[in-house]
Design an enzyme around this catalytic site. Structure first.
Site, PDB file in Angstrom:
ATOM      1  N   ASP A 152       0.854  -1.184   0.000  1.00 52.16           N
ATOM      2  CA  ASP A 152       0.000   0.000   0.000  1.00 52.16           C
ATOM      3  C   ASP A 152       0.890   1.233   0.000  1.00 52.16           C
ATOM      4  OD1 ASP A 152      -3.137   0.586   0.842  1.00 52.16           O
ATOM      5  OD2 ASP A 152      -1.778   2.195   1.406  1.00 52.16           O
ATOM      6  N   GLU A 182      -4.818   2.493  -4.090  1.00 52.16           N
ATOM      7  CA  GLU A 182      -3.354   2.535  -4.069  1.00 52.16           C
ATOM      8  C   GLU A 182      -2.761   1.232  -3.537  1.00 52.16           C
ATOM      9  OE1 GLU A 182      -4.643   4.412  -0.109  1.00 52.16           O
ATOM     10  OE2 GLU A 182      -5.407   4.179  -2.142  1.00 52.16           O
TER      11      GLU A 182
END
Length: 562
Positions: free
Chosen positions: A203, A246
């Site tokens: 992430d 993301e």
């Protein structure tokens, strides 16, 4: 939004094609070529003639003397096109088409039937069986090649659409669904062959801040650069996907968790060193990574993903820009959050400081293994926070960490700063306890450290949560309508039992003061810690009894320290 807690690859056998998407393992888009053809005909002369024509036209041709043989070849190495005669011994052309349509092939196969039957009813029967086209006998080379070129155009268009559906439009990586298809196949293969398999979830740190400060177009550039960096770091056999927002996911076949950790560290450093240019903006990004290998009790592909996600949660909670493995999170029972458990909210107004067990005497980094081992044994605890000379938290040490040093006489003199784990899951004292509860339900670890400006002040564990809410529920039940007498009796019983326990601990402390053993401090700290736990029980019950209207709790375990 609540804060989240801080070998050469085996060649896949040609006979195994179940549910393997028609994309490169790394997720890179590749040119589509329709070139592989199977000719199924029991007439040797016609079969050889067709093979010669198609070879001359640039096709890769395999021959089958009957429908059964053709079906076997299709299962083992799916072609682009199958040309079959209608009349063959055993499995005839229409039946062959029907059988091929039932197979879980990685891509669509174009089926062409050769026949001298020109009656419309036979055409309908052939099409209904799964054929795409007919070619009447006698066969002409130019017409056959032209029909195959038309078939190639259809297949190329279909596969381009399929490829677009299976990849993320922005990054070109696999989509989440396509990734899952390959994950299922690789999971089954790893179990079948007893080979390692690892998964990494990553992430981008503070990505929302990039979108907010620089705008979404810059954020899109960051995602593309991350995807490109990810592909450069992957082997051909690795599978990379954009998992959502993301967040990215990488499947690493033939790789153990320890090897996956090394890969993840290399990628993290590579991304961190990459300068991202978006128009006149230049920036760098970092990422947090969670890695998990395949364990004996990893029973499903979903569980492997979940293990990597747990490790990712811990990587984010322990400061971001780091890699955490599932092994460091420990392996324990997982908990499923049920919405029905939230109908009556027991968390309202409760903070970490209300539930935590206060820390009396944290360990210093220069204390020796021998001293800490005695402390653990006398205090009946299995882990403790470690602080520097200013009282700031610098790590945590457990019995397991000490095990590394106790097998040699020199090891007993080692300072625990050399053995402690520097990455600690922490929460501020004013964190809503629901946040901590959901984290401890989500991951395998048992406890977190509560801090106040970097100083450890308490511990919230699964046990302390169970103790607090058990007493709370007991008091609420006893306080129900018509049960006031029972409530009084319950309160009296709980308080009397707690006082008896405190009395026993007091007597033990007094006895140790008389005896004055060498490890007196450890005895006193252990007794004080147990008294604090008892006080937490009393406070939980007292808070509920004194707030019959469900008002926010005004007292907590932290008052014991005062």
């Amino acid at each position: 939004m609540s804060p989240r807690p801080t070998v050469a690859p085996e060649q896949r056998p040609s006979g195994h094609t179940e549910n393997i998407p028609n994309v490169e393992p790394s997720g890179v888009k590749t040119p589509i070529h329709v070139r592989n053809v199977i000719i199924a005909d029991d007439d040797d002369l016609i079969r050889k003639m067709l093979a010669r024509w198609l070879t001359r036209a640039g096709y890769n041709v395999r021959e089958a003397t009957n429908g059964t043989e053709a079906l076997r070849i299709v299962r083992e190495q799916p072609p682009d096109i199958v040309i079959t005669d209608w009349e063959m011994p055993g499995v005839e052309g229409p039946q062959l088409c029907h059988e091929i349509r039932q197979l879980p092939l990685p891509h669509y196969v174009y089926l062409l039937i050769l026949t001298s039957r020109n009656d419309p009813k036979w055409v309908v029967e052939g099409l209904e069986s799964g054929a795409d086209d007919f070619l009447s006998k006698p066969i002409r080379e130019a017409e056959l090649v032209a029909r195959l070129r038309a078939a190639a155009r259809i297949l190329e268009g279909e596969r381009k659409l399929q490829q677009l559906a299976r990849t993320d439009a922005l990054t070109g990586l696999l989509s989440q669904r396509s990734f899952y298809d390959i994950l299922c196949y690789e999971f089954q293969r790893a179990r079948r062959t007893n080979r390692p398999l690892s998964c990494a979830m990553l992430d981008l740190d503070f990505f929302k801040r990039i979108n907010d400060v620089y705008g979404h177009p810059v954020g899109d550039v960051v995602l593309k650069v991350t995807a490109d960096t990810l592909l450069r770091s992957c082997r051909h056999s690795d599978v990379a996907a954009r998992y959502g927002g993301e967040e990215f996911c990488v499947l690493l076949p033939e790789i153990s968790e320890a090897q996956a950790l090394k890969w993840a560290e290399r990628f993290r450093e590579m991304l961190r060193a990459t300068e991202i240019v978006a128009g006149d903006k230049k920036l760098t990004v970092t990422c947090s990574v969670g890695v998990s290998g395949l364990y004996e009790d990893t029973l499903t592909p979903e569980q492997l993903l979940d293990q990597a996600d747990q490790a990712l949660l811990c990587a984010k909670r322990t400061g971001r820009d780091r890699v955490v493995t599932y092994q460091t999170v420990n392996q324990n029972v997982e908990f499923d959050l049920d919405e029905s458990h939230r109908r009556h909210d027991l968390f309202e107004g409760i903070l970490a400081e209300h539930v935590m067990t206060p820390i009396v005497a944290p360990l210093q980094g220069d204390e020796t293994v021998e001293h800490v081992a005695a402390y653990f044994l006398r205090s009946r605890i299995s882990s403790a926070p470690v602080v520097n000379e200013n009282g700031q938290l610098i790590g945590i040490v457990s019995e397991k960490d000490l095990m590394e040093a106790i097998t040699s006489s020199e090891g007993w003199n080692r300072p625990i700063s050399e053995l402690m784990r520097p990455h600690v899951i922490t929460y501020p004292a004013d964190t809503p306890v629901r946040v901590i509860y959901e984290f401890l339900c989500r991951v395998a670890m048992r406890r977190v450290i509560i801090t106040d400006q970097g100083v450890p002040v308490g511990i919230v564990s699964r046990a302390s949560l169970l103790r607090w809410f058990r007493n709370l529920v007991l008091s609420e039940r006893a306080r129900a309508k018509g049960q006031q007498l029972a409530a009084d009796n319950t309160a009296e019983d709980i308080i009397q039992d707690a006082l008896n326990q405190i009395g026993r601990e007091r007597d033990k402390m007094a006895q140790k003061l008389v005896e004055k053993p060498p490890d007196l401090c450890a005895h006193l700290v252990g007794a004080a810690s147990r008294i604090q736990e008892i006080a937490v029980d009393i406070l939980a019950f007292a808070s509920a009894v004194q707030n019959p209207l469900g008002e926010q709790f005004g007292c907590g375990a932290s008052s014991v320290v005062d």
